[in-house]
Write a protein that holds these residues in place. Structure first.
Motif, mmCIF file in Angstrom:
data_model
loop_
_atom_site.group_PDB
_atom_site.id
_atom_site.type_symbol
_atom_site.label_atom_id
_atom_site.label_comp_id
_atom_site.label_asym_id
_atom_site.label_seq_id
_atom_site.Cartn_x
_atom_site.Cartn_y
_atom_site.Cartn_z
ATOM 1 N N UNK A 30 0.815 -1.218 0.000
ATOM 2 C CA UNK A 30 0.000 0.000 0.000
ATOM 3 C C UNK A 30 0.851 1.271 0.000
ATOM 4 N N UNK A 31 2.060 1.168 -0.582
ATOM 5 C CA UNK A 31 2.914 2.345 -0.778
ATOM 6 C C UNK A 31 3.147 3.155 0.488
ATOM 7 N N UNK A 32 3.217 2.480 1.614
ATOM 8 C CA UNK A 32 3.493 3.185 2.864
ATOM 9 C C UNK A 32 2.378 4.126 3.282
ATOM 10 N N UNK A 33 1.155 3.829 2.839
ATOM 11 C CA UNK A 33 0.039 4.736 3.138
ATOM 12 C C UNK A 33 -0.407 4.686 4.594
ATOM 13 N N UNK A 34 -0.099 3.589 5.265
ATOM 14 C CA UNK A 34 -0.619 3.458 6.621
ATOM 15 C C UNK A 34 0.237 4.275 7.589
ATOM 16 N N UNK A 35 -0.404 5.184 8.294
ATOM 17 C CA UNK A 35 0.285 6.035 9.249
ATOM 18 C C UNK A 35 0.031 5.505 10.659
#
Length: 212
Positions: A21-26
């Motif tokens: 997920x392209x580092x979308x999770x914060x």
């Protein structure tokens, strides 16, 4: 479904945050994603796209029980030259409205700022509340509102940017469909990276200590 495993989807997503997920999770998304129970995919029979449905247990963040994301694809290929077909192209992505409970939207950061009085009078600086947007996985449900089917002026920077964002968004959606849903168990256990490797775990019992 693996609903029974606490934090199953959260852990799966943490392990594939960069690759899928392209580092979308914060970090701010993590307490919310703990409530995700399942992700399912459905495909229309016409093969013109797919929908992702994220199922959530009741939580204090939003009142939705499901969040959906639909992708419309163009599957045309030139009958004369089918080998040129590079796979379906995205035409449009459609998200859903998230009914955030008061103050729970991770995409909005409330900041207090001092505002200096305007004009030359003495006046007193007062505190004002401002909203700042911040990155969060949940922007995934508000994709760029652009349809690639429309005749468009490609020189338009804004359109070009929206198209780029839409393609990136599609990559993430496709990854969730192709990788996360099918290999969720492996992402959960952290074995996804080793899927193609038949490792010999007997090494762990070797007598390394005796070799000194």
């Amino acid at each position: 479904g693996f609903q029974g495993i606490h934090r199953f989807w959260l852990t799966g997503c943490q392990n594939c945050n960069e690759t899928v997920i392209n580092g979308m999770m914060e970090q701010i998304d993590e307490p919310i994603l703990k409530h995700r129970q399942d992700v399912t995919v459905s495909m229309p029979e016409t093969n013109t796209g797919f929908s992702l449905t994220f199922h959530f247990s009741p939580n204090e963040f939003f009142s939705n029980t499901v969040l959906t994301k639909e992708y419309t694809l163009r599957n045309d290929y030139d009958k004369e030259d089918p080998l040129e077909f590079e796979g379906p192209e995205i035409i449009k992505a459609k998200g859903c409205k998230i009914d955030w409970k008061s103050g729970k939207n991770p995409g909005v950061k409330i900041i207090q700022k001092k505002q200096k009085p305007k004009g030359k009078g003495k006046g007193v600086a007062k505190m004002v509340t401002k909203e700042e947007k911040r990155d969060t996985f949940f922007t995934f449900f508000t994709p760029p509102d652009v349809s690639l089917d429309e005749k468009r002026d490609n020189d338009d920077d804004e359109v070009g940017e929206a198209v780029a964002l839409l393609n990136e968004d599609f990559d993430i959606g496709l990854n969730i469909k192709e990788k996360l849903i099918t290999k969720a168990v492996l992402y959960f256990t952290g074995e996804a990276d080793d899927i193609d490797i038949d490792e010999d775990f007997d090494d762990m019992d070797s007598d390394e200590d005796d070799e000194e």
